[in-house]
Design a protein around this motif. Structure first.
Motif, mmCIF file in Angstrom:
data_model
loop_
_atom_site.group_PDB
_atom_site.id
_atom_site.type_symbol
_atom_site.label_atom_id
_atom_site.label_comp_id
_atom_site.label_asym_id
_atom_site.label_seq_id
_atom_site.Cartn_x
_atom_site.Cartn_y
_atom_site.Cartn_z
ATOM 1 N N ALA A 27 -40.530 84.182 60.491
ATOM 2 C CA ALA A 27 -39.856 84.145 59.701
ATOM 3 C C ALA A 27 -38.398 84.482 60.310
ATOM 4 C CB ALA A 27 -39.978 84.438 58.206
ATOM 5 N N LEU A 28 -37.193 83.886 59.221
ATOM 6 C CA LEU A 28 -36.053 83.667 59.735
ATOM 7 C C LEU A 28 -34.958 84.856 58.661
ATOM 8 C CD1 LEU A 28 -34.003 80.080 60.346
ATOM 9 C CD2 LEU A 28 -35.333 81.470 61.909
ATOM 10 N N VAL A 29 -36.529 84.868 56.905
ATOM 11 C CA VAL A 29 -35.983 86.160 56.408
ATOM 12 C C VAL A 29 -37.068 87.070 57.042
ATOM 13 C CG1 VAL A 29 -35.670 86.392 54.099
ATOM 14 C CG2 VAL A 29 -35.403 83.820 54.921
ATOM 15 N N ALA A 30 -36.535 87.922 57.582
ATOM 16 C CA ALA A 30 -37.341 89.123 57.652
ATOM 17 C C ALA A 30 -37.908 89.550 56.344
ATOM 18 C CB ALA A 30 -37.160 89.949 58.631
ATOM 19 N N GLY A 37 -37.039 78.572 61.518
ATOM 20 C CA GLY A 37 -38.492 79.430 62.131
ATOM 21 C C GLY A 37 -39.828 78.411 61.335
ATOM 22 N N TYR A 38 -40.980 78.410 62.351
ATOM 23 C CA TYR A 38 -42.092 78.383 61.589
ATOM 24 C C TYR A 38 -43.302 79.343 61.372
ATOM 25 C CZ TYR A 38 -46.240 74.976 61.871
ATOM 26 O OH TYR A 38 -47.040 73.647 62.177
ATOM 27 N N ILE A 39 -43.786 79.352 59.884
ATOM 28 C CA ILE A 39 -44.718 80.243 59.887
ATOM 29 C C ILE A 39 -46.034 79.083 59.541
ATOM 30 C CG2 ILE A 39 -45.192 81.412 58.217
ATOM 31 C CD1 ILE A 39 -41.678 81.084 58.477
ATOM 32 N N ASP A 40 -46.626 79.241 60.433
ATOM 33 C CA ASP A 40 -48.318 77.960 59.859
ATOM 34 C C ASP A 40 -49.254 79.003 58.643
ATOM 35 O OD1 ASP A 40 -50.410 76.053 61.254
ATOM 36 O OD2 ASP A 40 -51.066 78.144 60.649
#
Length: 397
Positions: free
Chosen positions: A194-197, A231-234
């Protein structure tokens, strides 16, 4: 001793009521939110903005795409009869478009060594997607000393320090790649995550700032150098759209629901949602969300959900500038290409992961190197007898 299936089934039978009650409660809330999703399709973006105007963190804010695609779906225009046809489409889209990803792995401090020592390795992969089949991949390592780990005299392991160093090295390499790219060049940088942590919100403020300070240079470089970033979140359990629905229709809290779960029936393979801007509050206190620490980037991260497999849709976090520059459809097509090549998961991320991976034999090699190096330098470092025995049995000395 192996697991006894009969014993496990017996316990599950005893606790069946608890599972049933949980599923019933979740189904009721899910049905409320499904009805709300259908109702929201009748709202314009302006109506949503007006309804949520009093909320500092409504979860998500619609963009102009909502009025173009108010049914939660931006359809994918292509259909293929077989995998070969999909590959032909991929070639036509991604040819000569470089993609880059970085990932990491680590060896945590353990009782195998008499003093706390850790190893972090990151690996990166860039595929030029050119006719010559050229690519680049490499690694970078760091050894964390007892001082780096902030170890006490008891040698307490510091796994969080190791995780932070890994994240720092990954984001520094991503930043370097973007910085060194020609401004505006057609290429895509992937972050596996994620880009948003939000994951950092469980830590104290100093650690939250650490993660944000790792991400901010990457976001700024992407925006300034006009290099698309995703940002790739599967597998994601975020609930930004759940929050938006809750605020629009005054729905009850539904902490078990997540966006991908609700969106799944709306999206077929390749379909995505309209672009939303992330307006997430804190998980414990809405006013203390991690986005508050993003300075000028606080409202500069958006997202879409993209169906890439039979599982729930993946989440793509994307800088808002990419959407404003009209590059969103192109970027999502590149992600689709990577997913086709990787047969369900972006190939570029998968390859970076394999490049960075520390296997069990690598761990044994590291221990042997540490032992030999310490002996040569006359340092007081010892391996546990158990570890020495393992290494001798595996004949790695």
């Amino acid at each position: 001793m192996v697991l006894r299936a009969d014993r496990i089934l017996a316990v599950l039978d005893q606790k069946r009521e608890a599972f049933t009650a949980f599923d019933t409660g979740l189904s009721e809330r899910r049905e409320l939110y499904k009805q709300a999703m259908e109702q929201l399709c009748k709202w314009s973006g302006l109506e949503i903005a007006e309804k949520t105007a009093t909320w500092a963190f409504p979860g998500a804010l619609p963009t102009a795409e909502w009025d173009l695609y108010p049914s939660w779906k931006v359809p994918f225009a292509h259909e293929w009869a077989n995998y070969e046809e999909s590959c032909e489409w991929v070639k036509s889209v991604i040819r000569d478009i470089p993609t880059f990803a970085v990932d990491g792995s680590q060896i945590y401090p353990s009782k195998d060594l008499s003093i706390p020592i850790a190893l972090v390795q990151i690996g990166w992969y860039e595929n030029y997607h050119c006719a010559a089949g050229s690519y680049e991949k490499d690694i970078q390592v760091d050894v964390l000393t007892p001082t780096d780990l902030g170890a006490t005299s008891s040698g307490e392991p510091k796994e969080r320090v190791v995780n932070q160093r890994r994240f720092q090295m990954e984001t520094e390499r991503l930043h370097e790649y973007i910085q060194q790219s020609k401004q505006g060049s057609r290429k895509v940088a992937f972050l596996d995550g994620a880009l948003v942590a939000t994951f950092a919100e469980v830590f104290e403020p100093e650690t939250q700032d650490f993660y944000v300070q790792c991400l901010l240079p990457v976001l700024r470089a992407s925006q300034q150098n006009r290099i698309p970033l995703v940002g790739y979140i599967d597998t994601t359990y975020t609930s930004d759209l759940v929050s938006l629905l809750k605020h629009c229709f005054d729905l009850p809290e539904a902490p078990q629901l997540h966006d991908a779960q609700l969106l799944s029936p709306w999206l077929d393979w390749g379909d995505r949602t309209p672009f939303f801007i992330c307006a997430r509050g804190g998980s414990l206190n809405p006013q203390e969300g991690i986005l508050n620490r993003y300075q000028e980037m606080r409202e500069q991260i958006g997202f879409v959900y993209l169906r890439t497999s039979d599982n729930f849709p993946a989440r793509l976090e994307i800088p808002v500038w990419v959407y404003e520059a009209g590059l969103l459809d192109w970027l999502v097509d590149i992600v689709r290409c990577e997913v086709v090549i990787g047969r369900g998961y972006p190939y570029v991320i998968e390859t970076a992961d394999q490049t960075a991976l520390i296997r069990s034999e690598d761990r044994n090699l590291f221990l042997r190197l540490m032992q030999d190096w310490a002996a040569r330098e006359k340092l007081n470092l010892r391996l546990s007898r158990k570890t020495v025995s393992k290494l001798q049995r595996r004949r790695i000395r």
